[in-house]
Design an enzyme around this catalytic site. Structure first.
Site, mmCIF file in Angstrom:
data_model
loop_
_atom_site.group_PDB
_atom_site.id
_atom_site.type_symbol
_atom_site.label_atom_id
_atom_site.label_comp_id
_atom_site.label_asym_id
_atom_site.label_seq_id
_atom_site.Cartn_x
_atom_site.Cartn_y
_atom_site.Cartn_z
ATOM 1 C CD GLU A 163 -2.805 -1.260 2.434
ATOM 2 O OE1 GLU A 163 -2.674 -0.416 3.332
ATOM 3 O OE2 GLU A 163 -3.667 -2.154 2.472
ATOM 4 C CD GLU A 268 -4.429 -8.243 1.854
ATOM 5 O OE1 GLU A 268 -5.321 -7.556 2.364
ATOM 6 O OE2 GLU A 268 -3.221 -7.962 1.957
HETATM 7 C C1 XIL Z 1 -6.151 -6.655 8.384
HETATM 8 C C2 XIL Z 1 -6.418 -7.871 9.279
HETATM 9 O O1 XIL Z 1 -7.248 -8.755 8.604
HETATM 10 C C3 XIL Z 1 -7.041 -7.431 10.586
HETATM 11 O O2 XIL Z 1 -7.151 -8.530 11.470
HETATM 12 C C4 XIL Z 1 -6.207 -6.318 11.219
HETATM 13 O O3 XIL Z 1 -6.854 -5.834 12.359
HETATM 14 C C5 XIL Z 1 -5.993 -5.185 10.248
HETATM 15 O O4 XIL Z 1 -5.418 -5.674 9.052
HETATM 16 N N1 XIL Z 1 -4.832 -4.881 3.802
HETATM 17 C C6 XIL Z 1 -3.825 -5.691 4.244
HETATM 18 C C7 XIL Z 1 -4.054 -6.587 5.391
HETATM 19 O O5 XIL Z 1 -2.757 -5.755 3.613
HETATM 20 O O6 XIL Z 1 -2.904 -6.772 6.156
HETATM 21 C C8 XIL Z 1 -5.180 -6.088 6.276
HETATM 22 O O7 XIL Z 1 -5.438 -7.075 7.254
HETATM 23 C C9 XIL Z 1 -6.392 -5.770 5.450
HETATM 24 C C10 XIL Z 1 -6.108 -4.722 4.429
#
Ligand code: XIL
Length: 378
Positions: A163, A268
């Site tokens: 990001e 994701e």
């Molecule tokens: C999220 C997790 O799923 C949560 O448990 C945590 O509280 C916050 O982060 N983008 C990403 C992930 O790259 O690492 C994030 O994961 C969601 C958004």
């Protein structure tokens, strides 16, 4: 007499056959994603700490049956694995990697350099003032070498940068950028390459189908390539909804990233069916809204029409992904089942989320069937 017995026995045959069919059908009832997509791409899931410490036996069974890749949802983020300058917390990650190895899975490290879930000390000088450029770069380097070094040859791919670009295409004004300048990106990839030359190295982000973001990321990767710094893959996070991303923009983005000569992966994936109070797409984790009843409409289950809409959306996405299986190497879901999806707590804490392919009882949903169908209908 004999003939009659034979005849009697024969009359049971259809029943026996039916029974055998029923048994074999029951055994094969739920196909495995990793088998169905075996020739296309890896299918993965993010695991949380409880799953890794194996307290959820049924979830673990489901993971072993369905997936051939794993990503750590939180335990490898800087604040967890390296909470203080001299402290590394490797134990949970060791178990995570051992679990993946036992099951011969493709193991993903998430994530080395990200502006979120990173302790303040990383960017400070010890007296609360911003660290200088050299200090920050040295910390990044030590972190990358220590974490990647420990799992060298065992973790197969790494989200090196997470990001770093805003939706409008500008570079995110993170402390990394502000303190170290734009070349922190190049340095991170160089150090990661040196720490484990065999590992695949990725740039990972949300809203990767947004045109502005896409153009900047393509420019950044090309600039790195021109300097001889290789990026192996682009991770499109895949936090999607019932009405985005448009399929043509998703497809154009996959093609555009693949043109760079890199692997493309959906890292994701989830499809949120709950209302977003800000009307946003993407996955900015700092967004946070108070819980109101109308924001949490499906506490007692999802109406059939919404299930069907989600299934259609998953099916449509997977058709695009499957059609481009020559470019896509992995699709990872952000969680194993609805009960543990991060959407239960983001961007509103305490909701009942329904974003994944398996429900809270670990049963496959219509969305699961729709995903399987994209191959079966081929
Ligand atoms: C999220 C997790 O799923 C949560 O448990 C945590 O509280 C916050 O982060 N983008 C990403 C992930 O790259 O690492 C994030 O994961 C969601 C958004």
């Amino acid at each position: 007499m004999k003939a009659q017995t034979l005849l009697q026995a024969a009359s049971f045959l259809p029943i026996i056959a039916m029974f055998m069919f029923a048994t074999s059908h029951a055994q094969n009832e739920t196909p495995a994603l990793k088998e169905v997509f075996k020739k296309a791409f890896h299918v993965g899931a993010a695991l949380n700490r409880e799953q890794i410490s194996r307290t959820e036996a049924n979830t673990i069974k489901l993971v072993e049956k369905q997936f051939n890749s794993i990503t750590a949802e939180n335990i490898m983020k800087w604040e967890r694995i390296h909470s203080e300058p001299e402290r590394y917390d490797f134990a949970p990650v060791d178990s995570f990697v051992a679990f993946g190895e036992k099951n011969k899975m493709f193991i993903v490290g998430h994530t080395l350099i990200w502006h979120n879930q990173t302790p303040r000390w990383v960017f400070e000088d010890g007296a609360g003032k911003p660290a200088d450029r050299e200090t920050l770069l040295q910390r990044m380097k030590d972190h990358i070498f220590t974490v990647m070094g420990r799992y060298k040859g065992r973790i197969h791919g790494w989200d090196v940068i997470n990001e770093a670009v805003e939706d409008d295409g500008s570079l995110r004004q993170s402390k990394y950028l502000q303190i170290a300048g734009e070349d922190y990106l190049q340095k991170a990839f160089e150090w990661a390459r040196a720490a484990d030359p065999q590992a695949e190295l990725y740039y990972n982000d949300y809203n990767m189908w947004h045109k502005g973001k896409r153009e900047t990321i393509i420019r950044l990767v090309r600039e790195l390539q021109a300097k001889g710094v290789r990026v192996d893959g682009i991770g499109m996070q895949g936090h999607w909804g019932l009405d985005y991303p448009p399929l043509d923009e998703l497809e154009e983005s996959i093609l555009a990233y693949a043109e760079l000569g890199v692997k493309v992966m959906i890292t994701e994936m989830d499809v949120n069916v709950l209302p977003d109070p800000g009307g946003h797409t993407g996955a900015e984790i700092t967004r946070n809204y108070a819980l109101r009843k109308e924001l949490d409409p499906y506490t007692e289950g999802v109406p059939e029409a919404v299930q069907a809409k989600q299934a259609k959306q998953y099916g449509d996405f997977f058709r695009v992904l499957y059609n481009h299986r020559d470019k896509i190497t992995r699709v990872t879901f952000w969680g194993v089942h609805d009960g543990v999806s991060w959407h239960n707590n983001w961007p509103v804490a305490g909701r009942t989320a329904h974003s994944l392919l398996f429900d809270r009882n670990l049963q496959p949903k219509p969305a699961f069937d729709a995903v399987i169908q994209t191959v079966r209908g081929d």
